[in-house]
Design a protein around this motif. Structure first.
Motif, PDB file in Angstrom:
ATOM      1  N   ALA A  15       0.650  -1.342   0.049  1.00 38.80           N
ATOM      2  CA  ALA A  15      -0.079  -0.004   0.085  1.00 38.80           C
ATOM      3  C   ALA A  15       0.781   1.160  -0.307  1.00 38.80           C
ATOM      4  CB  ALA A  15      -1.106  -0.075   1.183  1.00 38.80           C
ATOM      5  N   LEU A  16       2.244   1.159   0.259  1.00 41.89           N
ATOM      6  CA  LEU A  16       2.822   2.404   0.503  1.00 41.89           C
ATOM      7  C   LEU A  16       4.492   2.057   0.227  1.00 41.89           C
ATOM      8  CD1 LEU A  16       3.006   4.528   3.659  1.00 41.89           C
ATOM      9  CD2 LEU A  16       5.140   3.605   2.895  1.00 41.89           C
ATOM     10  N   VAL A  17       5.028   2.841  -0.599  1.00 41.99           N
ATOM     11  CA  VAL A  17       6.259   2.691  -0.879  1.00 41.99           C
ATOM     12  C   VAL A  17       7.016   4.150  -0.512  1.00 41.99           C
ATOM     13  CG1 VAL A  17       8.348   2.160  -2.407  1.00 41.99           C
ATOM     14  CG2 VAL A  17       6.241   0.989  -2.568  1.00 41.99           C
ATOM     15  N   GLY A  18       8.054   4.274   0.343  1.00 35.32           N
ATOM     16  CA  GLY A  18       8.502   5.608   0.582  1.00 35.32           C
ATOM     17  C   GLY A  18       9.958   5.603   1.118  1.00 35.32           C
ATOM     18  N   SER A  19      10.486   6.712   1.321  1.00 33.43           N
ATOM     19  CA  SER A  19      11.969   6.994   1.826  1.00 33.43           C
ATOM     20  C   SER A  19      11.866   8.225   2.697  1.00 33.43           C
ATOM     21  CB  SER A  19      12.875   6.781   0.802  1.00 33.43           C
ATOM     22  OG  SER A  19      14.136   6.848   1.350  1.00 33.43           O
ATOM     23  N   SER A  20      13.136   8.695   3.037  1.00 27.88           N
ATOM     24  CA  SER A  20      13.070   9.843   3.732  1.00 27.88           C
ATOM     25  C   SER A  20      13.926  10.987   3.085  1.00 27.88           C
ATOM     26  CB  SER A  20      13.685   9.756   5.102  1.00 27.88           C
ATOM     27  OG  SER A  20      13.418  10.931   6.066  1.00 27.88           O
ATOM     28  N   PHE A  21      14.614  11.633   3.735  1.00 30.25           N
ATOM     29  CA  PHE A  21      15.368  13.136   2.983  1.00 30.25           C
ATOM     30  C   PHE A  21      16.537  12.870   3.681  1.00 30.25           C
ATOM     31  CE2 PHE A  21      13.097  14.538   6.765  1.00 30.25           C
ATOM     32  CZ  PHE A  21      14.364  15.439   7.365  1.00 30.25           C
ATOM     33  N   ILE A  22      17.512  13.739   3.168  1.00 29.88           N
ATOM     34  CA  ILE A  22      18.779  14.133   3.896  1.00 29.88           C
ATOM     35  C   ILE A  22      18.791  15.541   3.738  1.00 29.88           C
ATOM     36  CG2 ILE A  22      20.220  11.967   3.348  1.00 29.88           C
ATOM     37  CD1 ILE A  22      21.684  13.724   1.119  1.00 29.88           C
ATOM     38  N   GLY A  23      19.710  16.411   4.474  1.00 31.23           N
ATOM     39  CA  GLY A  23      19.877  17.820   4.389  1.00 31.23           C
ATOM     40  C   GLY A  23      19.306  18.402   5.809  1.00 31.23           C
TER      41      GLY A  23
ATOM     42  N   LEU B 215      -1.662   5.162   9.612  1.00 27.54           N
ATOM     43  CA  LEU B 215      -2.916   4.126   9.207  1.00 27.54           C
ATOM     44  C   LEU B 215      -2.449   2.904   8.449  1.00 27.54           C
ATOM     45  CD1 LEU B 215      -5.928   3.495   9.083  1.00 27.54           C
ATOM     46  CD2 LEU B 215      -5.938   4.975   6.900  1.00 27.54           C
ATOM     47  N   VAL B 216      -1.579   2.920   7.386  1.00 30.64           N
ATOM     48  CA  VAL B 216      -1.177   1.727   6.858  1.00 30.64           C
ATOM     49  C   VAL B 216      -0.438   0.735   7.739  1.00 30.64           C
ATOM     50  CG1 VAL B 216       0.712   0.829   5.115  1.00 30.64           C
ATOM     51  CG2 VAL B 216      -0.746   3.205   4.507  1.00 30.64           C
ATOM     52  N   ARG B 217       0.535   1.282   8.564  1.00 27.43           N
ATOM     53  CA  ARG B 217       1.263   0.491   9.618  1.00 27.43           C
ATOM     54  C   ARG B 217       0.318  -0.145  10.372  1.00 27.43           C
ATOM     55  NH1 ARG B 217       6.624  -0.133  11.544  1.00 27.43           N
ATOM     56  NH2 ARG B 217       6.520  -0.507  13.952  1.00 27.43           N
ATOM     57  N   ASN B 218      -0.609   0.939  11.205  1.00 29.28           N
ATOM     58  CA  ASN B 218      -1.525   0.155  12.121  1.00 29.28           C
ATOM     59  C   ASN B 218      -2.307  -0.879  11.518  1.00 29.28           C
ATOM     60  OD1 ASN B 218      -1.776   3.415  13.724  1.00 29.28           O
ATOM     61  ND2 ASN B 218      -0.209   1.742  14.093  1.00 29.28           N
ATOM     62  N   ALA B 219      -2.862  -0.734  10.242  1.00 29.80           N
ATOM     63  CA  ALA B 219      -3.762  -1.782   9.692  1.00 29.80           C
ATOM     64  C   ALA B 219      -3.003  -2.976   9.278  1.00 29.80           C
ATOM     65  CB  ALA B 219      -4.563  -1.112   8.526  1.00 29.80           C
ATOM     66  N   GLY B 220      -1.616  -3.003   9.489  1.00 31.76           N
ATOM     67  CA  GLY B 220      -0.911  -4.264   8.938  1.00 31.76           C
ATOM     68  C   GLY B 220      -0.697  -4.229   7.344  1.00 31.76           C
ATOM     69  N   LEU B 221      -0.871  -3.159   6.781  1.00 37.00           N
ATOM     70  CA  LEU B 221      -0.575  -3.450   5.158  1.00 37.00           C
ATOM     71  C   LEU B 221       0.885  -3.117   4.768  1.00 37.00           C
ATOM     72  CD1 LEU B 221      -3.625  -0.986   4.215  1.00 37.00           C
ATOM     73  CD2 LEU B 221      -3.560  -3.329   3.867  1.00 37.00           C
ATOM     74  N   PRO B 222       1.235  -3.992   4.185  1.00 33.83           N
ATOM     75  CA  PRO B 222       2.730  -4.022   3.637  1.00 33.83           C
ATOM     76  C   PRO B 222       3.191  -2.761   3.280  1.00 33.83           C
ATOM     77  CG  PRO B 222       1.527  -6.109   3.062  1.00 33.83           C
ATOM     78  CD  PRO B 222       0.596  -4.869   3.267  1.00 33.83           C
ATOM     79  N   GLY B 223       4.354  -2.371   3.101  1.00 34.37           N
ATOM     80  CA  GLY B 223       4.939  -1.231   2.579  1.00 34.37           C
ATOM     81  C   GLY B 223       6.581  -1.490   2.266  1.00 34.37           C
ATOM     82  N   VAL B 224       6.980  -0.503   1.574  1.00 32.83           N
ATOM     83  CA  VAL B 224       8.416  -0.717   1.271  1.00 32.83           C
ATOM     84  C   VAL B 224       9.321   0.482   1.791  1.00 32.83           C
ATOM     85  CG1 VAL B 224      10.261  -1.003  -0.761  1.00 32.83           C
ATOM     86  CG2 VAL B 224       8.288  -2.774  -0.755  1.00 32.83           C
ATOM     87  N   LEU B 225      10.097   0.276   2.344  1.00 35.13           N
ATOM     88  CA  LEU B 225      11.193   1.453   2.958  1.00 35.13           C
ATOM     89  C   LEU B 225      12.455   1.402   1.858  1.00 35.13           C
ATOM     90  CD1 LEU B 225      11.711   3.671   4.758  1.00 35.13           C
ATOM     91  CD2 LEU B 225      12.608   2.195   6.226  1.00 35.13           C
ATOM     92  N   HIS B 226      12.890   2.171   1.200  1.00 37.39           N
ATOM     93  CA  HIS B 226      13.919   2.142   0.556  1.00 37.39           C
ATOM     94  C   HIS B 226      14.643   3.408   0.788  1.00 37.39           C
ATOM     95  CE1 HIS B 226      12.917   5.542  -2.218  1.00 37.39           C
ATOM     96  NE2 HIS B 226      11.642   5.075  -2.202  1.00 37.39           N
TER      97      HIS B 226
END
Length: 452
Positions: free
Chosen positions: A177-185, A282-293
């Motif tokens: 349900a979600l694919v995301g990452s963060s930032f630097i700077g 919401l995605v995490r609490n509902a147990g929906l898979p995601g990808v952290l890159h």
């Protein structure tokens, strides 16, 4: 062939960002089997909009890439027709929530969600105007690569394209349900000036977004970690983890959603930073898979925030963020308790349950927020200068800020209750056509923007 929506909401000059995101859109169209819609929701003044339109005219051309550059007048026209088609009893209020007079990080992304439905897109991929891509050997490192490798696939299938997997067998049967990452700077929240002036005051201020019941040590740890993203380490090589993604590891300048954004909206709170992070929880609490890159985006702060006017506006948004946490922590706790029961038999979010948690939160005692305001005002007075001047402003607006923080959650509950109807209406509502193609542009597709 599926459609995807790569969106850039903006209310500031960002022609260079438009060019960069356009290159990412072209990469997605060229490397993956998708029709890519680059959606630029532009709330800038006409002169800046014209600069952005010029940048759009120079974007790459591709039969699989269509650019939609939409000003607020055309956004309002589209939203009005969506709301009318949904036959809501509170049409004027909904339109005001989706396109308010003030800044709303949640509302601008909600608009992108509705446009994506109208354009027939399965997923939404969001970027921000105050960020840029990392480069390796002169080439930009595009997050959309990991997003399109996994987003929307059954987790068991997506597992074949990631570096690591940390899911239960039941979670592996669900779609990513979600694919995301963060930032630097620079810090994601523009309070680096406080850290530079007085690290102790910085810790006191940042700890105010923690739940009131946390220990002093927990609050110190939160302050040390908050708003720093992935730190300063530049990209070297790809790594991706299929898991239940920790919201603290993802930034909204570098995120994509599949499915869930059509089931629950983001809180449309005005003049409140952080209002667009709700779906991560919401995605995490509902147990929906995601990808952290690890294709982190580079964050930077615009000069406007350094002006006296910009400083006051941003600090007000930060104060409202702190007040919003009284309600959001309650909702997050209730969602965590609900766990898998947040999902129906089809694996979709039970929006009514989320709305009920929000309604429940509005009945909380505001004593905790009074304490937050006291602590924030005292901290800013210790800093002196324009921080002390902001403390005076804060003192004069206490009751108003408290009332707005509560009403923002009431608005979120209302929007959540009717969100499915709005998304369904958007699917049958064509975005407004442009007033006419700009000089030198290819003829359009009947949708707002420029066909590329």
């Amino acid at each position: 062939m599926r459609g995807i929506c790569l969106t850039l909401p903006t209310n500031r000059p960002c022609a260079a960002t438009i060019a960069a995101v356009g290159a990412e859109a072209d990469y997605a169209a060229d490397r993956f089997d998708n029709d890519v819609h680059l959606l630029i929701l532009d709330s800038c003044a006409p002169s800046v909009y014209a600069e952005h339109a010029e940048a759009v005219r120079h974007l790459p051309r591709s039969p699989r890439l269509t650019v939609h550059h939409v000003d607020e007048a055309r956004q309002r026209d589209f939203l009005a027709r969506v709301v009318e088609r949904a036959r809501s009893a509170k049409a004027e209020l909904l339109l005001d929530l989706l396109l308010p007079d003030g800044v709303s990080y949640g509302a601008c992304t909600d608009r992108a969600f509705l446009y994506a439905a109208a354009l027939g897109c399965e997923s939404v991929h969001r970027r921000d105007s105050d960020s840029r891509y990392q480069t390796v050997h002169g080439r930009p490192v595009f997050p959309v690569h990991h997003e399109l490798m996994s987003l929307g696939k059954p987790a068991a299938q997506a597992a074949r394209g990631v570096s690591e997997t940390a899911l239960t067998q039941e979670q592996s049967s669900r779609r990513v349900a979600l694919v995301g990452s963060s930032f630097i700077g620079e810090l994601s929240v523009d309070i680096g000036g406080i850290l530079a002036a007085d690290p102790e005051v910085y810790r006191d201020v940042v700890s105010l977004w923690a739940p009131a019941g946390w220990s002093a040590e927990q609050k110190r740890e939160l302050a040390a970690e908050s708003f720093r993203g992935a730190g300063t380490q530049p990209f070297e090589r790809d790594h991706s983890l299929l898991t239940l993604v920790d919201p603290m590891r993802v930034d909204m300048c570098n995120v994509s959603f599949h499915g869930v954004h059509e089931q629950v909206p983001l809180p449309p709170a005005r003049d409140t930073i952080g209002s667009d992070y709700f779906l991560l929880h919401l995605v995490r609490n509902a147990g929906l898979p995601g990808v952290l890159h690890n294709r982190n985006i580079v964050n930077h702060h615009t000069a406007e925030r350094r002006t006296d006017t910009g400083f006051l506006a941003y600090q007000s948004r930060f104060a409202k963020f702190l007040l919003s946490m009284l309600y959001l922590h309650h909702i997050y706790d209730r969602m965590a308790e609900a766990g898998d029961s947040l999902l129906d038999e089809r694996g979709r979010i039970r929006a009514g349950t989320v709305a009920a948690f929000a309604r429940e939160a509005t009945r909380l005692d505001t004593a905790e927020n009074l304490q937050r305001l006291d602590a924030l005002e005292a901290a800013y007075r210790r800093l002196g200068g324009r921080y002390a001047a902001f403390a005076d402003r804060l003192a004069a607006r206490r009751e108003r800020l408290l009332a707005e923080a509560r009403s923002d959650i009431e608005d979120f509950a209302l929007l959540t209750e009717v969100w499915s109807e709005l998304v369904a209406a958007a699917r049958h509502t064509a975005p407004s056509p442009p007033p006419g193609p700009p000089p030198g542009a290819a003829s359009g597709s009947g949708l707002p923007g420029v066909s590329r």
